[in-house]
Design a protein around this motif. Structure first.
Motif, PDB file in Angstrom:
ATOM      1  N   VAL A  57      -7.765  79.856  -8.933  1.00 61.45           N
ATOM      2  CA  VAL A  57      -9.058  79.865  -7.721  1.00 61.45           C
ATOM      3  C   VAL A  57      -9.223  78.291  -7.244  1.00 61.45           C
ATOM      4  CG1 VAL A  57     -11.343  80.182  -7.554  1.00 61.45           C
ATOM      5  CG2 VAL A  57     -10.018  81.729  -9.060  1.00 61.45           C
ATOM      6  N   SER A  58      -8.976  77.403  -8.007  1.00 62.87           N
ATOM      7  CA  SER A  58      -9.374  75.969  -7.510  1.00 62.87           C
ATOM      8  C   SER A  58      -8.171  75.594  -6.511  1.00 62.87           C
ATOM      9  CB  SER A  58      -9.545  74.989  -8.787  1.00 62.87           C
ATOM     10  OG  SER A  58      -8.375  74.971  -9.352  1.00 62.87           O
ATOM     11  N   GLU A  59      -7.157  76.077  -6.783  1.00 64.87           N
ATOM     12  CA  GLU A  59      -6.052  75.777  -5.805  1.00 64.87           C
ATOM     13  C   GLU A  59      -6.245  76.490  -4.585  1.00 64.87           C
ATOM     14  OE1 GLU A  59      -3.037  73.681  -6.100  1.00 64.87           O
ATOM     15  OE2 GLU A  59      -4.133  72.745  -7.398  1.00 64.87           O
ATOM     16  N   LEU A  60      -6.541  77.675  -4.698  1.00 60.62           N
ATOM     17  CA  LEU A  60      -7.019  78.453  -3.546  1.00 60.62           C
ATOM     18  C   LEU A  60      -7.841  78.209  -2.581  1.00 60.62           C
ATOM     19  CD1 LEU A  60      -6.101  82.292  -4.955  1.00 60.62           C
ATOM     20  CD2 LEU A  60      -4.384  80.541  -3.651  1.00 60.62           C
ATOM     21  N   ARG A  61      -8.785  77.514  -3.424  1.00 62.77           N
ATOM     22  CA  ARG A  61     -10.171  77.240  -2.789  1.00 62.77           C
ATOM     23  C   ARG A  61      -9.962  75.835  -1.812  1.00 62.77           C
ATOM     24  NH1 ARG A  61     -13.643  79.709  -1.461  1.00 62.77           N
ATOM     25  NH2 ARG A  61     -13.961  80.801  -3.656  1.00 62.77           N
ATOM     26  N   LYS A  62      -9.013  75.344  -1.914  1.00 65.43           N
ATOM     27  CA  LYS A  62      -8.489  74.068  -1.194  1.00 65.43           C
ATOM     28  C   LYS A  62      -7.694  74.975   0.141  1.00 65.43           C
ATOM     29  CE  LYS A  62      -7.448  71.350  -5.010  1.00 65.43           C
ATOM     30  NZ  LYS A  62      -6.456  70.856  -5.989  1.00 65.43           N
ATOM     31  N   ILE A  63      -7.170  75.875   0.279  1.00 62.69           N
ATOM     32  CA  ILE A  63      -6.680  76.371   1.601  1.00 62.69           C
ATOM     33  C   ILE A  63      -7.876  76.926   2.659  1.00 62.69           C
ATOM     34  CG2 ILE A  63      -5.011  78.047   2.520  1.00 62.69           C
ATOM     35  CD1 ILE A  63      -3.687  78.133  -0.345  1.00 62.69           C
ATOM     36  N   GLU A  64      -7.912  76.266   3.864  1.00 58.72           N
ATOM     37  CA  GLU A  64      -8.980  76.711   4.531  1.00 58.72           C
ATOM     38  C   GLU A  64      -8.872  78.088   5.110  1.00 58.72           C
ATOM     39  OE1 GLU A  64      -9.960  75.389   9.484  1.00 58.72           O
ATOM     40  OE2 GLU A  64      -8.559  74.174   8.221  1.00 58.72           O
TER      41      GLU A  64
END
Length: 195
Positions: free
Chosen positions: A20-27
């Motif tokens: 989730v934290s990695e995906l949260r970085k994707i605009e």
């Protein structure tokens, strides 16, 4: 070339694990809730692909689509005059969807997409994709909106790039025709009679 690994191997090889934290970085995914991103991570397995891998090839059937998490891929279209030749019509970056159009319309792939760097992506199979298109919950609606926006942007870029190729090809042909056209011999001015 293709390197498909499970999530454990991906952590070891790529030094990253999509969460989730990695995906949260994707605009493109910033409107999703943490729970929706968790569902996405659970339903769409992480895959790692080497440069040169084709996610999809123009004219083939689609079985899945991908969310590009890390890396870049290039979009290629077959040259309409020389189908054996492919032209790069765009580049996809983190957050881009790859291969969604053929899953939406159940048609053939409209372009080829090739990894230009090592790519980490989430693979969404046809079943989960269809479920997201048919559901009416907020997650599914956000995903449908993302598909519409991503597809229209990709189509615009590809259309613009193909138009550039057509103009370039027409200019090359005009130059060849002009160079091959016979030139009349230079004419000398008529001689004046001697007085």
């Amino acid at each position: 070339k293709r390197l498909v690994v499970d999530q454990g191997d991906a952590r070891a090889r790529a030094g990253r694990f999509v969460n989730v934290s990695e995906l949260r970085k994707i605009e493109a995914l910033d409107a999703y809730t943490n729970r929706e991103l968790e569902v996405l991570c659970e339903a769409a397995p992480q895959r790692t692909f080497e440069p040169g891998y084709f996610f999809c090839k123009e004219g083939e059937n689609g079985r899945s689509c991908f969310i590009l998490v890390h890396g870049e891929a290039e979009v290629l279209k077959n040259d309409p005059i020389n189908p054996a030749e492919r032209k790069v019509v765009g580049t996809l970056h983190e957050g881009s969807l790859i291969g969604q159009v053929a899953l939406v319309d159940c048609g053939l792939r409209s372009a080829s997409v090739r990894a230009s760097t090592t790519v980490i992506a989430l693979e969404i199979d046809r079943g989960f994709f269809k479920q997201l298109l048919s559901d009416c919950n907020p997650f599914a609606i956000r995903f449908q909106e993302q598909i519409a926006i991503s597809s229209s942007r990709q189509l615009r870029r590809a259309t613009d790039r193909m138009l550039e190729f057509v103009i370039e090809r027409a200019q090359q042909r005009a130059a060849k025709l002009d160079a091959a056209r016979p030139r009349p011999a230079p004419q000398r001015p008529p001689r004046k009679p001697a007085v």
